[in-house]
Design a protein around this motif. Structure first.
Motif, PDB file in Angstrom:
ATOM      1  N   THR A   1       0.986  -1.324  -0.042  1.00  0.00           N
ATOM      2  CA  THR A   1       0.066   0.044   0.050  1.00  0.00           C
ATOM      3  C   THR A   1       0.932   1.222   0.246  1.00  0.00           C
ATOM      4  OG1 THR A   1      -0.238  -0.104   2.223  1.00  0.00           O
ATOM      5  CG2 THR A   1      -1.862  -1.212   1.199  1.00  0.00           C
ATOM      6  N   ALA A   2       2.050   1.195   0.333  1.00  0.00           N
ATOM      7  CA  ALA A   2       2.940   2.128   0.311  1.00  0.00           C
ATOM      8  C   ALA A   2       3.960   2.304  -0.859  1.00  0.00           C
ATOM      9  CB  ALA A   2       3.785   2.363   1.842  1.00  0.00           C
ATOM     10  N   LEU A   3       4.154   3.446  -1.171  1.00  0.00           N
ATOM     11  CA  LEU A   3       5.078   3.709  -2.512  1.00  0.00           C
ATOM     12  C   LEU A   3       5.939   4.739  -2.320  1.00  0.00           C
ATOM     13  CD1 LEU A   3       4.417   3.109  -5.995  1.00  0.00           C
ATOM     14  CD2 LEU A   3       5.797   4.868  -5.308  1.00  0.00           C
ATOM     15  N   TYR A   4       7.296   4.710  -2.593  1.00  0.00           N
ATOM     16  CA  TYR A   4       8.047   5.854  -2.242  1.00  0.00           C
ATOM     17  C   TYR A   4       9.017   5.988  -3.508  1.00  0.00           C
ATOM     18  CZ  TYR A   4       7.394   3.557   2.068  1.00  0.00           C
ATOM     19  OH  TYR A   4       6.858   2.663   3.322  1.00  0.00           O
ATOM     20  N   TRP A   5       9.658   7.390  -3.690  1.00  0.00           N
ATOM     21  CA  TRP A   5      10.356   7.490  -4.642  1.00  0.00           C
ATOM     22  C   TRP A   5      11.485   8.390  -4.070  1.00  0.00           C
ATOM     23  CZ3 TRP A   5      10.553   6.690  -9.855  1.00  0.00           C
ATOM     24  CH2 TRP A   5       9.132   6.106 -10.325  1.00  0.00           C
ATOM     25  N   TYR A   6      12.961   7.718  -4.473  1.00  0.00           N
ATOM     26  CA  TYR A   6      14.027   8.628  -3.897  1.00  0.00           C
ATOM     27  C   TYR A   6      14.806   8.732  -5.256  1.00  0.00           C
ATOM     28  CZ  TYR A   6      13.069   6.258   0.702  1.00  0.00           C
ATOM     29  OH  TYR A   6      12.438   5.911   1.704  1.00  0.00           O
ATOM     30  N   ARG A   7      15.979   9.497  -5.244  1.00  0.00           N
ATOM     31  CA  ARG A   7      16.834   9.835  -6.153  1.00  0.00           C
ATOM     32  C   ARG A   7      18.379   9.740  -5.692  1.00  0.00           C
ATOM     33  NH1 ARG A   7      16.686  15.858  -8.597  1.00  0.00           N
ATOM     34  NH2 ARG A   7      17.564  17.298  -6.646  1.00  0.00           N
ATOM     35  N   GLN A   8      19.287   9.235  -6.457  1.00  0.00           N
ATOM     36  CA  GLN A   8      20.631   8.991  -5.855  1.00  0.00           C
ATOM     37  C   GLN A   8      21.307   9.855  -7.080  1.00  0.00           C
ATOM     38  OE1 GLN A   8      22.487   5.057  -5.507  1.00  0.00           O
ATOM     39  NE2 GLN A   8      24.010   5.939  -4.462  1.00  0.00           N
ATOM     40  N   SER A   9      21.843  11.165  -6.668  1.00  0.00           N
ATOM     41  CA  SER A   9      22.813  11.868  -7.594  1.00  0.00           C
ATOM     42  C   SER A   9      24.292  11.198  -7.446  1.00  0.00           C
ATOM     43  CB  SER A   9      22.741  13.053  -7.338  1.00  0.00           C
ATOM     44  OG  SER A   9      21.425  13.838  -7.383  1.00  0.00           O
TER      45      SER A   9
ATOM     46  N   LEU B   1      12.320  11.609  -2.123  1.00  0.00           N
ATOM     47  CA  LEU B   1      11.216  12.628  -2.797  1.00  0.00           C
ATOM     48  C   LEU B   1       9.756  12.714  -2.411  1.00  0.00           C
ATOM     49  CD1 LEU B   1      12.744  11.687  -6.379  1.00  0.00           C
ATOM     50  CD2 LEU B   1      13.456  13.460  -4.678  1.00  0.00           C
ATOM     51  N   ILE B   2       9.069  11.613  -2.481  1.00  0.00           N
ATOM     52  CA  ILE B   2       7.638  11.719  -1.965  1.00  0.00           C
ATOM     53  C   ILE B   2       7.177  10.388  -1.770  1.00  0.00           C
ATOM     54  CG2 ILE B   2       7.119  10.974  -4.603  1.00  0.00           C
ATOM     55  CD1 ILE B   2       4.703  12.848  -4.222  1.00  0.00           C
ATOM     56  N   TYR B   3       6.207  10.165  -0.828  1.00  0.00           N
ATOM     57  CA  TYR B   3       5.908   8.937  -0.121  1.00  0.00           C
ATOM     58  C   TYR B   3       4.402   9.013  -0.407  1.00  0.00           C
ATOM     59  CZ  TYR B   3       4.580   6.641   4.179  1.00  0.00           C
ATOM     60  OH  TYR B   3       3.891   5.995   5.341  1.00  0.00           O
ATOM     61  N   PHE B   4       3.680   7.673  -0.856  1.00  0.00           N
ATOM     62  CA  PHE B   4       2.136   7.496  -0.928  1.00  0.00           C
ATOM     63  C   PHE B   4       2.113   6.479  -0.104  1.00  0.00           C
ATOM     64  CE2 PHE B   4       1.164   9.817  -4.795  1.00  0.00           C
ATOM     65  CZ  PHE B   4       2.457   9.992  -5.542  1.00  0.00           C
TER      66      PHE B   4
ATOM     67  N   LYS C   1       4.878  15.168  -0.039  1.00  0.00           N
ATOM     68  CA  LYS C   1       5.862  15.600  -0.970  1.00  0.00           C
ATOM     69  C   LYS C   1       7.031  16.415  -0.619  1.00  0.00           C
ATOM     70  CE  LYS C   1       1.651  16.293  -3.710  1.00  0.00           C
ATOM     71  NZ  LYS C   1       0.715  17.361  -4.546  1.00  0.00           N
ATOM     72  N   SER C   2       7.120  16.268   0.796  1.00  0.00           N
ATOM     73  CA  SER C   2       8.120  17.222   1.362  1.00  0.00           C
ATOM     74  C   SER C   2       9.506  17.050   0.741  1.00  0.00           C
ATOM     75  CB  SER C   2       8.292  16.805   2.812  1.00  0.00           C
ATOM     76  OG  SER C   2       8.841  15.551   3.202  1.00  0.00           O
ATOM     77  N   GLY C   3       9.915  16.019  -0.158  1.00  0.00           N
ATOM     78  CA  GLY C   3      11.245  15.956  -0.630  1.00  0.00           C
ATOM     79  C   GLY C   3      11.347  16.390  -1.963  1.00  0.00           C
ATOM     80  N   LEU C   4      10.326  16.918  -2.540  1.00  0.00           N
ATOM     81  CA  LEU C   4      10.228  17.131  -4.020  1.00  0.00           C
ATOM     82  C   LEU C   4      11.145  18.511  -4.250  1.00  0.00           C
ATOM     83  CD1 LEU C   4       6.810  16.537  -5.428  1.00  0.00           C
ATOM     84  CD2 LEU C   4       8.756  15.208  -5.582  1.00  0.00           C
ATOM     85  N   PRO C   5      12.172  18.604  -5.000  1.00  0.00           N
ATOM     86  CA  PRO C   5      12.994  19.528  -4.876  1.00  0.00           C
ATOM     87  C   PRO C   5      12.559  20.752  -5.785  1.00  0.00           C
ATOM     88  CG  PRO C   5      13.675  18.019  -6.624  1.00  0.00           C
ATOM     89  CD  PRO C   5      12.650  17.328  -6.025  1.00  0.00           C
ATOM     90  N   SER C   6      11.540  20.830  -6.372  1.00  0.00           N
ATOM     91  CA  SER C   6      10.890  21.941  -7.068  1.00  0.00           C
ATOM     92  C   SER C   6       9.514  21.552  -7.646  1.00  0.00           C
ATOM     93  CB  SER C   6      12.008  22.534  -8.323  1.00  0.00           C
ATOM     94  OG  SER C   6      11.899  21.628  -9.298  1.00  0.00           O
ATOM     95  N   ASP C   7       8.849  22.547  -7.997  1.00  0.00           N
ATOM     96  CA  ASP C   7       7.610  22.407  -8.589  1.00  0.00           C
ATOM     97  C   ASP C   7       7.849  21.762 -10.021  1.00  0.00           C
ATOM     98  OD1 ASP C   7       6.894  25.979  -9.392  1.00  0.00           O
ATOM     99  OD2 ASP C   7       8.411  24.565 -10.152  1.00  0.00           O
ATOM    100  N   ARG C   8       9.090  21.372 -10.539  1.00  0.00           N
ATOM    101  CA  ARG C   8       9.048  20.969 -11.741  1.00  0.00           C
ATOM    102  C   ARG C   8       8.717  19.318 -11.507  1.00  0.00           C
ATOM    103  NH1 ARG C   8      13.167  20.247 -13.937  1.00  0.00           N
ATOM    104  NH2 ARG C   8      14.935  20.874 -12.064  1.00  0.00           N
ATOM    105  N   PHE C   9       8.793  18.901 -10.285  1.00  0.00           N
ATOM    106  CA  PHE C   9       8.617  17.596  -9.990  1.00  0.00           C
ATOM    107  C   PHE C   9       7.124  17.410  -9.507  1.00  0.00           C
ATOM    108  CE2 PHE C   9      12.904  15.658  -9.932  1.00  0.00           C
ATOM    109  CZ  PHE C   9      13.923  16.681 -10.355  1.00  0.00           C
ATOM    110  N   SER C  10       6.645  16.136 -10.057  1.00  0.00           N
ATOM    111  CA  SER C  10       5.459  15.817  -9.555  1.00  0.00           C
ATOM    112  C   SER C  10       5.237  14.117  -9.498  1.00  0.00           C
ATOM    113  CB  SER C  10       4.092  16.432 -10.156  1.00  0.00           C
ATOM    114  OG  SER C  10       4.285  16.010 -11.475  1.00  0.00           O
ATOM    115  N   ALA C  11       4.399  13.775  -8.880  1.00  0.00           N
ATOM    116  CA  ALA C  11       4.068  12.295  -8.870  1.00  0.00           C
ATOM    117  C   ALA C  11       2.753  11.902  -8.571  1.00  0.00           C
ATOM    118  CB  ALA C  11       4.935  11.310  -8.061  1.00  0.00           C
TER     119      ALA C  11
END
Lengths: 113, 114
Positions: B30-38, B46-49, B57-67
């Motif tokens: 039921t839970a889904l997460y997005w991360y990024r590794q530079s 990034l974001i957690y459902f 959405k507290s980890g999204l770096p800018s409003d260009r990012f959405s999920a």
């Protein structure tokens, strides 16, 4: 602001010896800590975790130690095996939001045969 | 059983273009997460459902990012007007959603913005 830090980017040990990977954190609200292992081109896989109510958790060759006063945790691998060579990430979370893991930068472990 | 899958595995795009990255979680999670590794960095949340709750959405770096997560299963991470600093490996994970449940990661999508 790096809340979880792994200050050693790499570690090399001989097969059969102990590997000790370290992690420091700054946020005193963290109450759950995890270690993940990552091989190249794969996603991280869960290794072991510890709650802040404990100071040690053991699973086979892997033991995690938590020192809350020092805000420090470590992962011990004994004995180290060549297949343990990977990148190890520590991560932390708070009880109010356990889904949000804060990761360190990772330590690359090389175990030499 | 099937693990978390992500597509594409690699994506090369030009600066300014939009990209969509897909994640198929483990069935029943039921839970889904997005991360990024530079490059040379750790995993950045990034974001957690979680179920039907509003996403974190507290980890999204800018409003260009959405999920978004449709039907409580598949998720799509969209990056609009990509920048070179968006180049990274984007990792998706899923879990049963209970406290401290193990997060199972997919292999990631390697994004390169030229």
């Amino acid at each position: 602001d790096q809340q979880v830090k792994q200050n050693s980017p790499s570690l090399s040990v001989q097969e059969g010896r102990i590997s000790i990977l370290n992690c420091d954190y700054t946020n005193s609200m963290f109450d759950y800590f995890l270690w993940y292992k990552k091989y190249p081109a794969e996603g991280p896989t869960f290794l072991i975790s510890i709650s802040s109510i404990k100071d040690k958790n053991e699973d086979g060759r892997f033991t995690v130690f938590l020192n809350k006063s020092a805000k420090h945790l470590s992962l011990h691998i004994v004995p180290s095996q060549p297949g343990d060579s990977a990148v190890y990430f520590c991560a932390a979370s708070v009880s109010s939001n356990t889904g949000k893991l804060i990761f360190g930068q990772g330590t690359t472990l090389q175990v030499k045969p | 059983g099937a693990g978390v899958s992500q597509s594409p595995s690699n994506k090369v795009t030009e600066k300014g273009k939009d990209v969509e990255l897909r994640c198929d979680p483990i069935s029943g999670h039921t839970a889904l997460y997005w991360y990024r590794q530079s490059l040379g960095q750790g995993l950045e949340f990034l974001i957690y459902f979680q179920g039907n709750s509003a996403p974190d959405k507290s980890g999204l770096p800018s409003d260009r990012f959405s999920a978004e997560r449709t039907g409580g299963s598949v998720s799509t991470l969209t990056i609009q007007r990509t920048q070179q600093e968006d180049s990274a490996v984007y990792l998706c994970a899923s879990s049963l959603g209970r406290d401290h449940e193990t997060q199972y990661f997919g292999p990631g999508t390697r994004l390169l913005v030229l």
